[in-house]
Enzyme design. Sequence first.
Site, PDB file in Angstrom:
ATOM      1  N   ASP A 204       0.831  -1.204   0.000  1.00 56.98           N
ATOM      2  CA  ASP A 204       0.000   0.000   0.000  1.00 56.98           C
ATOM      3  C   ASP A 204       0.867   1.257   0.000  1.00 56.98           C
ATOM      4  OD1 ASP A 204      -2.910   0.935   0.654  1.00 56.98           O
ATOM      5  OD2 ASP A 204      -1.638   2.078   2.022  1.00 56.98           O
ATOM      6  N   GLU A 245      13.909 -15.597  -0.596  1.00 56.67           N
ATOM      7  CA  GLU A 245      14.296 -16.716   0.279  1.00 56.67           C
ATOM      8  C   GLU A 245      13.286 -17.856   0.203  1.00 56.67           C
ATOM      9  OE1 GLU A 245      14.467 -15.405   4.330  1.00 56.67           O
ATOM     10  OE2 GLU A 245      15.923 -13.842   3.827  1.00 56.67           O
TER      11      GLU A 245
HETATM   12  C1  GLC Z   1      -4.110   3.162  -0.453  1.00 55.27           C
HETATM   13  C2  GLC Z   1      -5.361   2.321  -0.360  1.00 55.27           C
HETATM   14  C3  GLC Z   1      -6.475   3.188   0.126  1.00 55.27           C
HETATM   15  C4  GLC Z   1      -6.117   3.706   1.485  1.00 55.27           C
HETATM   16  C5  GLC Z   1      -4.779   4.429   1.479  1.00 55.27           C
HETATM   17  C6  GLC Z   1      -4.237   4.638   2.861  1.00 55.27           C
HETATM   18  O1  GLC Z   1      -4.218   4.152  -1.415  1.00 55.27           O
HETATM   19  O2  GLC Z   1      -5.631   1.712  -1.592  1.00 55.27           O
HETATM   20  O3  GLC Z   1      -7.700   2.498   0.180  1.00 55.27           O
HETATM   21  O4  GLC Z   1      -7.114   4.587   1.945  1.00 55.27           O
HETATM   22  O5  GLC Z   1      -3.792   3.703   0.793  1.00 55.27           O
HETATM   23  O6  GLC Z   1      -3.795   3.432   3.401  1.00 55.27           O
END
Ligand code: GLC
Length: 528
Positions: A204, A245
């Site tokens: 993310d 790994e």
């Molecule tokens: C990313 C995710 C989103 C979230 C953001 C903060 O963009 O896809 O849904 O709100 O990160 O974690």
Amino acid sequence: MLVSTSEWWRSAVIYQVYPRSFADADGDGVGDVDGIRAHLGHLRDLGVDAIWMSPWYPSPMADAGYDVADFRDIDPVFGTLAKAEALIEEAHSVGIRLIVDIVPNHISSEHPWFKAALASPDAPERDYFWFRPGKGANGDEMPTNWRGEFGGTTWTRTPDGLWYLHLFTPEQPDLNWDHPDVRAEFESILRFWFDRGVDGIRIDSAALLFKDKTLPEVREGEPHPFHDLDEVHDVYRAWRRVADEYAGDRALIGEVWMPEVERFANYLRPDELHAAFNFDFLGCAWEPRLMRECVDRTLDAHRAVGAPATWVLSNHDVTRHVTRYGRLDTTFSFDNNLDGTTVDLSLGTRRARAAALLSLSLPGGTYIYQGEELGLWENENIPPESYQDPMWARRGHSRDGCRVPLPWSADEPPFGFSSGDPWLPQPPEWKDLTASAQTGDPNSMLELYRAAIARRRLEDGLHRPAMAWLDLGPEVLAYTRGDRFACVINMSGSPIPLPDHETTLLASGPLDGDRLPQDTAVWLRLTA
Ligand code: GLC
């Protein structure tokens, strides 16, 4: 058992499960792991290679689970760790890999680290975050005026007078990636999930981890203080070593929003991530010249680093593409709010069908966001008081419209999603879009996706990198892949003649004799 373990991520079809909205087995109106287990057959019949699971960890849900309080467990609303382990095993037994979502930029304010950091100014955990004094005589002005990723400010003051940084909501404090403990913790979290058999990690907000410690303001023409700092690559090199790994080709897939495609490709160098989401394609207008340029730009950038491209039409953050493609302005950008503008859903659906054949036949991996295979549109009629997305208060746009629970069966809400009230309302018009209503209907979106994915499996050329444009005029996207396989998409305003072909393998809509109608795509076997 899984078919092959070699570089499967190069041409996989990956299906995003948004667990809150997939299927609810326990009747509380929120989807859960048992719901996913009960509907694995849907994913098997669709033919996907892998599932990417949006966060399912314990979370106060300030940002629908992207505020993680414990990366080594499952939130009770979704189930238990044992159930998650059972899902991984069951998915593997039907040939589907599983990718988990890891959120390294921030954690929940309810995570033990942040609670300890808040409890005492001397706590060592303070250094895991960005605590800074404020500006002004009393320190009551924020350390910077950085605008948050959801809009709004990025600092919150603590009772002892310092401020902490959060690029998203105050409930998502940013981690300090200069600290070795933070690095060690995430490598250990990767191992925790790899040890449980997961096949990959979706990362993310992958480009945000590092911040300029001198805290400059964001200024045009100067390096950005928190987007894409060079130090981030070192982290992903270390993650790659961890992934390597493990046997079985574990993949790292980055969420990298980046306008400069060369900077984007840096994340995909051979010792970093395996793949990253192509938001350039997702945001591109339904327009032949722009689409072609986007495809070329994408393929050139990926070729340079030897990574596979990805083709993404929708996800849990963006307006569903049936709706986007039915608007006058078919682009997507968070900075251009088109909510509530006129939409022609039948035009959008027609284009979405053509786009499915496009995204499933370009070189690389293809991502499907749950419900896309049912042709779901954005629910733009959710009453604002039901909105749960924290972006709504900060930007006047809610992502809830694309997060509405899936319609599985029956003629009215909750459409087999739950025995209770779904956490977001489903449009009654979805009665024709349930998985069961579409099954067996050769004209349905679901059967189109099933047929396209099945054909993709059989076509060797679709799993190799080569692609060549066919020139059928400026309003037509047409290309070949492998052994006389061609995809033709008519983006002009009128039907066009098809190139000489032996067979029509699949069409996104009815043909007009031997002509391809507008906003229709076809897969052909060309004449030898
Ligand atoms: C990313 C995710 C989103 C979230 C953001 C903060 O963009 O896809 O849904 O709100 O990160 O974690």
